[in-house]
Design an enzyme around this catalytic site. Sequence first.
Site, PDB file in Angstrom:
ATOM      1  N   ARG A   1       0.562  -0.795  -0.228  1.00 62.88           N
ATOM      2  CA  ARG A   1      -0.045   0.076  -0.092  1.00 62.88           C
ATOM      3  C   ARG A   1       0.914   1.227   0.023  1.00 62.88           C
ATOM      4  O   ARG A   1       0.477   2.482   0.338  1.00 62.88           O
ATOM      5  CB  ARG A   1      -1.169   0.353   1.308  1.00 62.88           C
ATOM      6  CG  ARG A   1      -2.009  -0.990   1.510  1.00 62.88           C
ATOM      7  CD  ARG A   1      -2.866  -1.188   0.514  1.00 62.88           C
ATOM      8  NE  ARG A   1      -3.583  -2.317   0.207  1.00 62.88           N
ATOM      9  CZ  ARG A   1      -3.884  -3.494   0.037  1.00 62.88           C
ATOM     10  NH1 ARG A   1      -2.788  -3.881   0.625  1.00 62.88           N
ATOM     11  NH2 ARG A   1      -4.427  -4.581   0.398  1.00 62.88           N
TER      12      ARG A   1
ATOM     13  N   SER B   1      -0.426 -14.989  -1.229  1.00 59.31           N
ATOM     14  CA  SER B   1      -1.507 -16.042  -1.260  1.00 59.31           C
ATOM     15  C   SER B   1      -1.903 -15.615  -0.142  1.00 59.31           C
ATOM     16  O   SER B   1      -2.219 -13.994   0.332  1.00 59.31           O
ATOM     17  CB  SER B   1      -0.476 -17.404  -0.280  1.00 59.31           C
ATOM     18  OG  SER B   1       0.261 -17.284   0.826  1.00 59.31           O
TER      19      SER B   1
ATOM     20  N   TYR C   1     -11.204  -5.991  -3.758  1.00 55.42           N
ATOM     21  CA  TYR C   1     -11.469  -4.637  -3.388  1.00 55.42           C
ATOM     22  C   TYR C   1     -11.055  -3.609  -3.563  1.00 55.42           C
ATOM     23  O   TYR C   1     -10.348  -4.367  -4.118  1.00 55.42           O
ATOM     24  CB  TYR C   1     -11.722  -5.296  -1.796  1.00 55.42           C
ATOM     25  CG  TYR C   1     -12.637  -4.379  -0.704  1.00 55.42           C
ATOM     26  CD1 TYR C   1     -14.166  -4.377  -0.523  1.00 55.42           C
ATOM     27  CD2 TYR C   1     -11.775  -3.014   0.089  1.00 55.42           C
ATOM     28  CE1 TYR C   1     -14.699  -3.250   0.197  1.00 55.42           C
ATOM     29  CE2 TYR C   1     -11.766  -2.520   1.006  1.00 55.42           C
ATOM     30  CZ  TYR C   1     -13.786  -2.242   1.097  1.00 55.42           C
ATOM     31  OH  TYR C   1     -14.489  -1.674   1.438  1.00 55.42           O
TER      32      TYR C   1
ATOM     33  N   GLU D   1      -2.714 -14.569  -6.209  1.00 60.31           N
ATOM     34  CA  GLU D   1      -2.781 -15.473  -4.957  1.00 60.31           C
ATOM     35  C   GLU D   1      -2.872 -16.259  -5.162  1.00 60.31           C
ATOM     36  O   GLU D   1      -3.904 -16.966  -5.335  1.00 60.31           O
ATOM     37  CB  GLU D   1      -4.129 -14.530  -4.535  1.00 60.31           C
ATOM     38  CG  GLU D   1      -4.336 -12.835  -4.351  1.00 60.31           C
ATOM     39  CD  GLU D   1      -3.902 -12.597  -2.812  1.00 60.31           C
ATOM     40  OE1 GLU D   1      -3.198 -13.180  -2.221  1.00 60.31           O
ATOM     41  OE2 GLU D   1      -3.679 -11.531  -3.125  1.00 60.31           O
TER      42      GLU D   1
END
Length: 765
Positions: free
Chosen positions: A255, A309, A360, A382
């Site tokens: 982020r 993951s 999301y 993932e």
Amino acid sequence: MKRWSCRALRVLALGCVVWCTRAADAKDYTGYRVVHLTDVTRAQLDALEAGGAVVLDCVPHPGDADVVVSPQQLATLRDLGITYQVEQENLQALIDAERAPSTRGTGDPFDDFFLDYHRYDNGTGSIIWFMNELASRYPNLATMIDIGTSIDGRTIWAMRIANDAVAGNKPGALYFSCVHAREWITTTIPPYFAKHVLESYGNDVVITDMVDHTEIFLVPVSNPDGYEFCWTDDRLWRKNRAINSNGTIGVDINRNWSEAWGIDDDGSSGSPSSATYRGPAPFSEPETRALRDVVLNHPNIRTMLDIHSFSQLILWPWGYTDALCPDDPLFREHGYAMRDLIYAVHEEDYTAGPTYTTIYAVNGDSLDWGYAQHGILGFSFEVRPKEGAFGTGFLLDKSEIIPNNEEILPAMLYLTNTDFVRSPVIIELDSEIPEVITPGQAVPLAVSVTSQYENLVPGTPRMYYRYDPAGPFNEVPLTPVSTNGYTAELPATNCSSTPEFYFAADGDGGSVVTLPRPAELAPFDPPVAVGVFYAANMDSDPGWTAQGQWAWGVPTGGGTFNHDPTSGHTGANVYGYNLSGNYADNLPATYLTTAPIDCTGEFGVELRFWRWLGVESSFGFDDATVEVSNDGLNWTVVYSAADEHATDNGFVVDTEWVHQTFDISAVADDQPTVYLRWGMGPTDGSNALPGWNIDDVVLFSKGCVAIAGDYNGDSVVSAGDLYGLNDCLTGPAGGLLPTCGVFDFDADGNVDLTDFAAFQELAAP
Ligand SMILES: [Zn+2]
């Protein structure tokens, strides 16, 4: 000093790895439960995290969540009125199982590497030890490079794979793992990819070509401090180990990139205690900067993988908005292709889509930055598991390390080899490569050539072909027919040929692009064969012998269950059993039989046709058959509905036209009178279905018999073959030129005057 020092311990005892794996003050999850929450809100998640609960998602978000709670926090859940379901009663048991050394293997730490999870860089058996060992085994292809230093002073290592002995502009790829510390399975993926690629160099033509013409950077652990903290202190640690202004620890490296950093506060958190804390500023963290700088220092990088993951997803930009990015079709094409490649290995389902709409909002992530700032075709994986069943999401059983890598590997190879990455100029086929080349017929071909990251040099699109695998390729320019469109014609040849061909074009940066890639070692090579030699497309009545309700005409959509079609596979007509509905109960075997078909000189014969069949098949209640004969008396059954895996309650119920191929060579090859027949029945006393519908019946010869002297492949030895003889006449010891085998009458490996005389005798009127 609370933490054990590995370095100090290593000099004390060989048992260091065991000591270090469980530091004296490691967080003990005995009595902690993993609970599944439904309909949880952002505010509730924040409250749980502030109270010490750990959210078990790579992308924590409201809705459904798996959360680790202490006995006290479980009470908080009840107080907050959150619906939960206990998935795992004792998390510590899983952690202990993960750390038990694998009992499989040879005892060699290199060979056994993928049987276990490993520490970052603490000597023999660790991840960086393994990467160094690989680099030392392939010194001309792999080097370890220092790309930065973590908060706690650890070197962030990358492996660079490239063959610097091969010159040229090379596109780059950056594949990095373990941005989130607890996602341990991801640390195995760059080492597995590296080992496979390096071991395949020189053995696999596609991988050799890839290594010779790309520059690949592999980072097994992007967040070494957090990863080591998982081993020594808290298995569920996610962020890096930065000390935040309020004394809390850790920034979420995914982020912390500058693109849309923190925008609308949706997709990251400004709260330092949050699992998704974005940091005080973009690129505030040395781990983020290390990855960024690989891209800044290597502007040739065109693709990226940020490997996480778990959940089994393939994600692409945007993360920060639900709008589709301008290149969404390109991302989608390659994302779906990788999804299918992964599925093909162990049938693991991955969901592919843009980050925002697939999971999301995520802002300040690597993919958005790479795409927006550098045009990079970047994906996040993932990987396993699909769901955190029993709370094992990040604690993937070590027995799944190899299967997980086996399915991710082909996707990574695919991505590295996409035209987007590999082709400065893109050559695409506009016509299909024929399944077989018919002797005596030239093959028209069409391609498009477009500029990508180099400009096409005009006039350079060309085709290379040869008919002798030992001979040189002939070069012919492509004929321009539109702005990007070109045509070429592969000259007619004969059955003694082994055709090979490929296309090439030059970019103005000095690149030579080929299709396929690598061209000379893996060219297009359809065999020369007769192909279709008998066809009944049912547009007109082929006049076959039809018993009972077998009939030629337009099917009417009648019958039960799957219903008949309402037209043919092509055209309106079919041959069907009862064109207006079901077959009858208690029907004896009733046949549709072809006229005799001449298969003389045909080899490797296949029967191909399209069917729309409805039959009660299981246990032989009703039957439908396909049979073949070379005398009209003795029949070989090549298909019986009784043998087919029934799709629905024991019924074969086609709801679309289905292509069928049967090898009938054992009966039909080189036979003058071959019969085909379709049987309806016998049937029992109940459950009648629509029965057979048949269209586009074809006999296909996969073989080709060279006719001595027939150079142009038209099945006749005549003056028309003479031009070839002139070219082929090498004289004694002159060798056999491409396609000249048909003139070597005495089979002595050359074409000389003896052969010339033999040809004259054959071709004489
Ligand atoms: Zn993650």
